[in-house]
Design a protein around this motif. Structure first.
Motif, PDB file in Angstrom:
ATOM      1  N   GLU A   6     -36.623 -27.056  15.531  1.00  0.00           N
ATOM      2  CA  GLU A   6     -36.406 -26.461  16.850  1.00  0.00           C
ATOM      3  C   GLU A   6     -37.451 -26.953  17.832  1.00  0.00           C
ATOM      4  O   GLU A   6     -38.578 -27.296  17.449  1.00  0.00           O
ATOM      5  N   SER A   7     -37.074 -26.941  19.102  1.00  0.00           N
ATOM      6  CA  SER A   7     -38.011 -27.268  20.172  1.00  0.00           C
ATOM      7  C   SER A   7     -37.530 -26.598  21.449  1.00  0.00           C
ATOM      8  O   SER A   7     -36.407 -26.088  21.507  1.00  0.00           O
ATOM      9  N   GLY A   8     -38.382 -26.615  22.473  1.00  0.00           N
ATOM     10  CA  GLY A   8     -37.988 -26.094  23.772  1.00  0.00           C
ATOM     11  C   GLY A   8     -38.512 -24.705  24.093  1.00  0.00           C
ATOM     12  O   GLY A   8     -38.307 -24.202  25.202  1.00  0.00           O
ATOM     13  N   GLY A   9     -39.181 -24.089  23.129  1.00  0.00           N
ATOM     14  CA  GLY A   9     -39.747 -22.779  23.409  1.00  0.00           C
ATOM     15  C   GLY A   9     -40.926 -22.873  24.356  1.00  0.00           C
ATOM     16  O   GLY A   9     -41.393 -23.965  24.700  1.00  0.00           O
ATOM     17  N   GLY A  10     -41.392 -21.714  24.815  1.00  0.00           N
ATOM     18  CA  GLY A  10     -42.534 -21.709  25.710  1.00  0.00           C
ATOM     19  C   GLY A  10     -42.678 -20.372  26.397  1.00  0.00           C
ATOM     20  O   GLY A  10     -42.100 -19.369  25.969  1.00  0.00           O
ATOM     21  N   TRP A  11     -43.448 -20.387  27.468  1.00  0.00           N
ATOM     22  CA  TRP A  11     -43.711 -19.182  28.244  1.00  0.00           C
ATOM     23  C   TRP A  11     -42.929 -19.254  29.549  1.00  0.00           C
ATOM     24  O   TRP A  11     -42.887 -20.311  30.212  1.00  0.00           O
ATOM     25  N   VAL A  12     -42.327 -18.134  29.929  1.00  0.00           N
ATOM     26  CA  VAL A  12     -41.560 -18.092  31.164  1.00  0.00           C
ATOM     27  C   VAL A  12     -41.631 -16.686  31.740  1.00  0.00           C
ATOM     28  O   VAL A  12     -41.826 -15.719  30.994  1.00  0.00           O
ATOM     29  N   GLN A  13     -41.510 -16.568  33.026  1.00  0.00           N
ATOM     30  CA  GLN A  13     -41.504 -15.251  33.667  1.00  0.00           C
ATOM     31  C   GLN A  13     -40.110 -14.623  33.594  1.00  0.00           C
ATOM     32  O   GLN A  13     -39.101 -15.323  33.408  1.00  0.00           O
ATOM     33  N   THR A  14     -40.059 -13.335  33.759  1.00  0.00           N
ATOM     34  CA  THR A  14     -38.786 -12.614  33.776  1.00  0.00           C
ATOM     35  C   THR A  14     -37.833 -13.243  34.791  1.00  0.00           C
ATOM     36  O   THR A  14     -38.227 -13.541  35.922  1.00  0.00           O
ATOM     37  N   GLY A  15     -36.613 -13.449  34.349  1.00  0.00           N
ATOM     38  CA  GLY A  15     -35.624 -14.077  35.211  1.00  0.00           C
ATOM     39  C   GLY A  15     -35.536 -15.584  35.064  1.00  0.00           C
ATOM     40  O   GLY A  15     -34.620 -16.214  35.602  1.00  0.00           O
ATOM     41  N   GLY A  16     -36.475 -16.157  34.343  1.00  0.00           N
ATOM     42  CA  GLY A  16     -36.495 -17.604  34.164  1.00  0.00           C
ATOM     43  C   GLY A  16     -35.523 -18.080  33.099  1.00  0.00           C
ATOM     44  O   GLY A  16     -34.791 -17.288  32.491  1.00  0.00           O
ATOM     45  N   LEU A  18     -34.823 -21.101  29.798  1.00  0.00           N
ATOM     46  CA  LEU A  18     -35.295 -22.084  28.829  1.00  0.00           C
ATOM     47  C   LEU A  18     -34.080 -22.617  28.087  1.00  0.00           C
ATOM     48  O   LEU A  18     -33.078 -21.910  27.934  1.00  0.00           O
ATOM     49  N   ARG A  19     -34.188 -23.859  27.598  1.00  0.00           N
ATOM     50  CA  ARG A  19     -33.156 -24.389  26.728  1.00  0.00           C
ATOM     51  C   ARG A  19     -33.794 -24.796  25.409  1.00  0.00           C
ATOM     52  O   ARG A  19     -34.675 -25.665  25.391  1.00  0.00           O
ATOM     53  N   LEU A  20     -33.353 -24.178  24.358  1.00  0.00           N
ATOM     54  CA  LEU A  20     -33.827 -24.515  23.029  1.00  0.00           C
ATOM     55  C   LEU A  20     -32.931 -25.594  22.426  1.00  0.00           C
ATOM     56  O   LEU A  20     -31.730 -25.617  22.664  1.00  0.00           O
ATOM     57  N   SER A  21     -33.542 -26.450  21.626  1.00  0.00           N
ATOM     58  CA  SER A  21     -32.812 -27.468  20.893  1.00  0.00           C
ATOM     59  C   SER A  21     -33.132 -27.349  19.412  1.00  0.00           C
ATOM     60  O   SER A  21     -34.227 -26.924  19.040  1.00  0.00           O
ATOM     61  N   CYS A  22     -32.182 -27.760  18.598  1.00  0.00           N
ATOM     62  CA  CYS A  22     -32.369 -27.766  17.151  1.00  0.00           C
ATOM     63  C   CYS A  22     -31.805 -29.087  16.649  1.00  0.00           C
ATOM     64  O   CYS A  22     -30.584 -29.292  16.680  1.00  0.00           O
ATOM     65  N   ALA A  23     -32.688 -29.975  16.208  1.00  0.00           N
ATOM     66  CA  ALA A  23     -32.266 -31.282  15.734  1.00  0.00           C
ATOM     67  C   ALA A  23     -32.084 -31.260  14.222  1.00  0.00           C
ATOM     68  O   ALA A  23     -32.975 -30.803  13.495  1.00  0.00           O
ATOM     69  N   ALA A  24     -30.944 -31.756  13.775  1.00  0.00           N
ATOM     70  CA  ALA A  24     -30.648 -31.800  12.345  1.00  0.00           C
ATOM     71  C   ALA A  24     -30.830 -33.212  11.815  1.00  0.00           C
ATOM     72  O   ALA A  24     -30.565 -34.189  12.519  1.00  0.00           O
ATOM     73  N   SER A  25     -31.257 -33.308  10.577  1.00  0.00           N
ATOM     74  CA  SER A  25     -31.521 -34.608   9.962  1.00  0.00           C
ATOM     75  C   SER A  25     -30.297 -35.181   9.271  1.00  0.00           C
ATOM     76  O   SER A  25     -30.299 -36.354   8.889  1.00  0.00           O
ATOM     77  N   ASP A  26     -29.286 -34.378   9.140  1.00  0.00           N
ATOM     78  CA  ASP A  26     -28.146 -34.746   8.311  1.00  0.00           C
ATOM     79  C   ASP A  26     -26.934 -35.076   9.166  1.00  0.00           C
ATOM     80  O   ASP A  26     -26.517 -34.276  10.003  1.00  0.00           O
ATOM     81  N   ARG A  27     -26.337 -36.248   8.949  1.00  0.00           N
ATOM     82  CA  ARG A  27     -25.171 -36.627   9.739  1.00  0.00           C
ATOM     83  C   ARG A  27     -23.969 -35.743   9.425  1.00  0.00           C
ATOM     84  O   ARG A  27     -22.977 -35.785  10.142  1.00  0.00           O
TER      85      ARG A  27
END
Length: 124
Positions: A6-16, A18-27
């Motif tokens: 997973e990636s894309g997490g972080g800190w944000v204010q209320t109302g903001g 974020l887009r999280l991504s999850c990269a898989a290793s398997d085709r």
């Protein structure tokens, strides 16, 4: 063995947003039902959203309906979670998970592989 990152997490204010991504290793990603779950401090891991193999079906926890959108790109082996209008109660570690057999479901016990998680913090 499916490796999820997973990636894309972080800190944000209320109302903001974020887009999280999850990269898989398997085709074989396109053959897996996928889900997002989250765990806040002192609480059990809970369902957020899930998506079927070819994105024909999605479902959301009531607490995130209308604010979060799950999607997937089977050509890039990536799962996404677009989170809008974030609230402090969305603060948690977010995990993606793969289910290698059967449809996507909300029960986390049905998922076979998990990522390491990404922290999302929403301040008021």
């Amino acid at each position: 063995q499916v490796h999820l990152v997973e990636s894309g997490g972080g800190w944000v204010q209320t109302g903001g947003s974020l887009r999280l991504s999850c990269a898989a290793s398997d085709r074989a990603f396109a053959r897996y039902a996928m889900g997002w779950f989250r765990q806040a401090p002192g609480k059990e891991r809970e369902f957020v959203a899930h998506i079927s193999l070819f994105a024909s079906s999605t479902d959301y926890a009531d607490s995130v309906k209308g604010r979060f959108t799950i999607s997937r790109d089977n050509t890039k082996y990536i799962l996404y979670l677009q989170m809008n209008n974030l609230k402090p109660e969305d603060t948690a570690v977010y995990y993606c998970a793969a289910r290698t057999g059967g449809p996507s479901v909300a029960d986390l016990r049905e998922y076979d592989y998990w990522g390491q998680g990404t922290q999302v913090t929403v301040s008021s």
